[in-house]
Design an enzyme around this catalytic site. Sequence first.
Site, mmCIF file in Angstrom:
data_model
loop_
_atom_site.group_PDB
_atom_site.id
_atom_site.type_symbol
_atom_site.label_atom_id
_atom_site.label_comp_id
_atom_site.label_asym_id
_atom_site.label_seq_id
_atom_site.Cartn_x
_atom_site.Cartn_y
_atom_site.Cartn_z
ATOM 1 N N ARG A 1 107.304 15.099 -38.917
ATOM 2 C CA ARG A 1 107.608 13.557 -38.471
ATOM 3 C C ARG A 1 106.756 12.652 -39.052
ATOM 4 O O ARG A 1 105.892 13.055 -39.923
ATOM 5 C CB ARG A 1 107.081 13.557 -37.057
ATOM 6 C CG ARG A 1 107.791 14.204 -36.031
ATOM 7 C CD ARG A 1 107.391 14.441 -34.735
ATOM 8 N NE ARG A 1 106.165 15.200 -34.638
ATOM 9 C CZ ARG A 1 105.477 15.347 -33.434
ATOM 10 N NH1 ARG A 1 105.887 14.867 -32.331
ATOM 11 N NH2 ARG A 1 104.364 16.057 -33.370
ATOM 12 N N LYS B 1 100.141 13.030 -35.669
ATOM 13 C CA LYS B 1 99.268 14.185 -34.990
ATOM 14 C C LYS B 1 97.652 13.463 -35.299
ATOM 15 O O LYS B 1 97.706 12.713 -35.923
ATOM 16 C CB LYS B 1 99.298 15.430 -35.832
ATOM 17 C CG LYS B 1 100.646 15.998 -35.276
ATOM 18 C CD LYS B 1 100.908 16.112 -33.733
ATOM 19 C CE LYS B 1 99.819 17.230 -32.863
ATOM 20 N NZ LYS B 1 100.283 17.290 -31.586
ATOM 21 N N TYR C 1 98.906 10.260 -31.699
ATOM 22 C CA TYR C 1 98.628 11.328 -30.680
ATOM 23 C C TYR C 1 97.063 11.870 -30.836
ATOM 24 O O TYR C 1 96.607 12.166 -32.166
ATOM 25 C CB TYR C 1 99.321 12.630 -30.845
ATOM 26 C CG TYR C 1 100.692 12.290 -30.188
ATOM 27 C CD1 TYR C 1 100.717 11.841 -28.579
ATOM 28 C CD2 TYR C 1 101.920 12.374 -30.773
ATOM 29 C CE1 TYR C 1 101.959 11.546 -28.308
ATOM 30 C CE2 TYR C 1 103.064 11.937 -30.256
ATOM 31 C CZ TYR C 1 103.064 11.523 -29.100
ATOM 32 O OH TYR C 1 104.237 11.309 -28.405
ATOM 33 N N HIS D 1 95.011 13.785 -28.256
ATOM 34 C CA HIS D 1 94.609 14.986 -27.345
ATOM 35 C C HIS D 1 93.168 15.360 -27.450
ATOM 36 O O HIS D 1 92.671 16.488 -27.853
ATOM 37 C CB HIS D 1 95.564 15.899 -27.855
ATOM 38 C CG HIS D 1 97.024 15.743 -27.457
ATOM 39 N ND1 HIS D 1 97.415 15.862 -26.305
ATOM 40 C CD2 HIS D 1 97.826 15.798 -28.411
ATOM 41 C CE1 HIS D 1 98.771 15.367 -26.388
ATOM 42 N NE2 HIS D 1 98.850 15.395 -27.616
ATOM 43 N N GLU E 1 99.174 9.500 -26.192
ATOM 44 C CA GLU E 1 99.382 9.999 -24.769
ATOM 45 C C GLU E 1 98.341 9.671 -23.861
ATOM 46 O O GLU E 1 99.042 9.960 -22.540
ATOM 47 C CB GLU E 1 99.015 11.867 -25.072
ATOM 48 C CG GLU E 1 97.605 12.080 -25.105
ATOM 49 C CD GLU E 1 96.950 11.758 -26.565
ATOM 50 O OE1 GLU E 1 97.602 11.252 -27.217
ATOM 51 O OE2 GLU E 1 95.731 12.140 -26.622
ATOM 52 N N ASP F 1 98.823 21.898 -26.123
ATOM 53 C CA ASP F 1 98.198 20.712 -26.883
ATOM 54 C C ASP F 1 96.912 20.195 -25.926
ATOM 55 O O ASP F 1 96.061 19.221 -26.213
ATOM 56 C CB ASP F 1 99.005 19.563 -26.977
ATOM 57 C CG ASP F 1 99.705 19.046 -26.078
ATOM 58 O OD1 ASP F 1 99.990 19.646 -24.916
ATOM 59 O OD2 ASP F 1 100.576 18.193 -26.076
HETATM 60 N N1 LIG Z 1 103.320 21.457 -27.356
HETATM 61 C C1 LIG Z 1 104.033 20.270 -27.501
HETATM 62 O O1 LIG Z 1 104.457 20.224 -28.535
HETATM 63 C C2 LIG Z 1 103.996 19.312 -26.570
HETATM 64 C C3 LIG Z 1 104.778 18.320 -26.682
HETATM 65 C C4 LIG Z 1 104.930 17.252 -25.477
HETATM 66 C C5 LIG Z 1 104.180 17.412 -24.298
HETATM 67 N N2 LIG Z 1 103.153 18.331 -24.134
HETATM 68 C C6 LIG Z 1 102.287 18.743 -23.228
HETATM 69 O O2 LIG Z 1 103.117 19.134 -22.076
HETATM 70 C C7 LIG Z 1 102.537 18.946 -20.860
HETATM 71 C C8 LIG Z 1 103.493 18.151 -19.804
HETATM 72 O O3 LIG Z 1 103.525 16.723 -20.208
HETATM 73 P P1 LIG Z 1 104.575 15.836 -19.373
HETATM 74 O O4 LIG Z 1 105.137 14.973 -20.150
HETATM 75 O O5 LIG Z 1 105.787 16.861 -18.934
HETATM 76 O O6 LIG Z 1 103.526 15.533 -18.197
HETATM 77 P P2 LIG Z 1 103.911 14.869 -16.886
HETATM 78 O O7 LIG Z 1 103.045 14.067 -16.438
HETATM 79 O O8 LIG Z 1 105.501 14.098 -17.110
HETATM 80 O O9 LIG Z 1 104.289 16.041 -16.040
HETATM 81 C C9 LIG Z 1 103.060 16.952 -15.725
HETATM 82 C C10 LIG Z 1 103.684 17.650 -14.105
HETATM 83 O O10 LIG Z 1 102.620 18.327 -13.977
HETATM 84 C C11 LIG Z 1 102.383 18.329 -12.318
HETATM 85 N N3 LIG Z 1 101.291 19.100 -12.043
HETATM 86 C C12 LIG Z 1 99.851 18.823 -12.391
HETATM 87 N N4 LIG Z 1 99.039 19.727 -11.831
HETATM 88 C C13 LIG Z 1 99.889 20.791 -11.282
HETATM 89 C C14 LIG Z 1 99.868 22.132 -10.559
HETATM 90 N N5 LIG Z 1 98.517 22.379 -10.271
HETATM 91 N N6 LIG Z 1 100.783 22.734 -10.329
HETATM 92 C C15 LIG Z 1 101.972 22.454 -10.514
HETATM 93 N N7 LIG Z 1 102.480 20.956 -11.077
HETATM 94 C C16 LIG Z 1 101.338 20.131 -11.537
HETATM 95 C C17 LIG Z 1 102.263 16.901 -12.126
HETATM 96 O O11 LIG Z 1 102.462 16.492 -10.807
HETATM 97 C C18 LIG Z 1 103.395 16.327 -13.198
HETATM 98 O O12 LIG Z 1 104.655 16.248 -12.456
HETATM 99 C C19 LIG Z 1 101.238 18.028 -21.432
HETATM 100 O O13 LIG Z 1 100.077 19.054 -21.646
HETATM 101 C C20 LIG Z 1 101.776 17.456 -22.657
HETATM 102 O O14 LIG Z 1 100.672 17.097 -23.415
HETATM 103 C C21 LIG Z 1 103.294 19.428 -25.452
#
Ligand SMILES: NC(=O)c1ccc[n+]([C@@H]2O[C@H](COP(=O)([O-])OP(=O)(O)OC[C@H]3O[C@@H](n4cnc5c(N)ncnc54)[C@H](O)[C@@H]3O)[C@@H](O)[C@H]2O)c1
Length: 374
Positions: free
Chosen positions: A15, A74, A93, A95, A117, A269
């Site tokens: 990206r 990143k 980003y 993290h 983020e 992440d």
């Molecule tokens: N690996 C990657 O490339 C990548 C890319 C984008 C996002 N992410 C990660 O994905 C994760 C989720 O991001 P998002 O945008 O969906 O966040 P979000 O805030 O939209 O959703 C997170 C959800 O988790 C819920 N939650 C919190 N604690 C919980 C628990 N104990 N049990 C069940 N649900 C619970 C919250 O209520 C919320 O609805 C983040 O860590 C983000 O950094 C990773």
Amino acid sequence: MNVGVAKEIKQDEYRVALTPAGALELTRRGHSVVIERGAGDGSSFPDNTYTAVGARIASVEDVWAESDLVLKVKEPLPEEYGRLREGQVLFTYLHLAASEELTRALMDSGAACVAYETVESDDRALPLLAPMSEIAGRLASQAGAQFLEKPVGGRGLLLGGVPGVAPGKAVVIGGGMVGYNAAVIALGLGAEVTILERSIDRMRHLEEVLGSRVTLLMSSALQIEESVAEADLVVGAVLIPGALAPKLITREMIGGMKDGSVVCDVAIDQGGCVETSRPTTHSEPVFVVDGVTHYCVANMPGAVPITSTKALTNATLPYVEQIADNGLREAIAEDAALARGVNVLDGQVTYEAVAEAHGLDYTPLHDVLPLTPA
Ligand SMILES: NC(=O)c1ccc[n+]([C@@H]2O[C@H](COP(=O)([O-])OP(=O)(O)OC[C@H]3O[C@@H](n4cnc5c(N)ncnc54)[C@H](O)[C@@H]3O)[C@@H](O)[C@H]2O)c1
């Protein structure tokens, strides 16, 4: 302002933080835009698409040295730490809760470090995480379906089944942006989908948009254990903004899963929500623990740069314009969402969850202001 775009050097990251369309918006506002040579290649934006809109192409050294505002995708890697300098604004980003080394390097740099983020609106939405979460969620179910295939070590199960044969079971933990999108694709493939959430309001919303096609369950240790044991695919999608992800799936629960099932820990992440997870790359996306395939790619959207560069910059450009037009100090004074993005400023950690994660002192943003003008 001098706005610079650095080329991403993280493995398999294609990206770029600004499209030619974004560069044109900035040059039209009177800013000078400098792009590192080849920065847009991976997203199908060769250098000449930037020069055509008035941006300059330069070496990595010149981009970092000349820019008041450095845009990246990143987090900086160790070879980039030394390029940051006092008075510079880094917008990317970060993290930071997942890396004390990086947090300390940013503190030492004296730069103002704003994390995409943690930019958070008053209604708790994460506008700069959302587009990448949409993509990562969709990819999670695609990757999960693929790694359930026998030749790549999976159970040998078609996630969607066929008429007369039951579909696979997908369990999504966390029904936010990633979880919703993972569920949409898993449903589209024909899987039986369960979402575990801890917010009742969010579950009400999910029921409104997804109807009775998904099972919505309150997340608890016991429920997670039961659901995970029955799952073919588990998607870890929880988030506590800025903080390390809670380890909701223990090593023992992994031991209780079916052989050849798949766990896709998207929250990797933020440290991951599965005890047995460790970050992987697109070149080697999976590893196996107790017969369970773990997919833990930390930059999933990097696999689809043509889609994700545009989706990311659609969301970041308004903030980039605010910072470039007004300087960071005025921009954050006017926009509380952007202010929440500031993680490190003048050597201080200004984001509480990051300070907590590493046992560092937390300094509220308003204690560090006024900013050194960029
Ligand atoms: N690996 C990657 O490339 C990548 C890319 C984008 C996002 N992410 C990660 O994905 C994760 C989720 O991001 P998002 O945008 O969906 O966040 P979000 O805030 O939209 O959703 C997170 C959800 O988790 C819920 N939650 C919190 N604690 C919980 C628990 N104990 N049990 C069940 N649900 C619970 C919250 O209520 C919320 O609805 C983040 O860590 C983000 O950094 C990773």
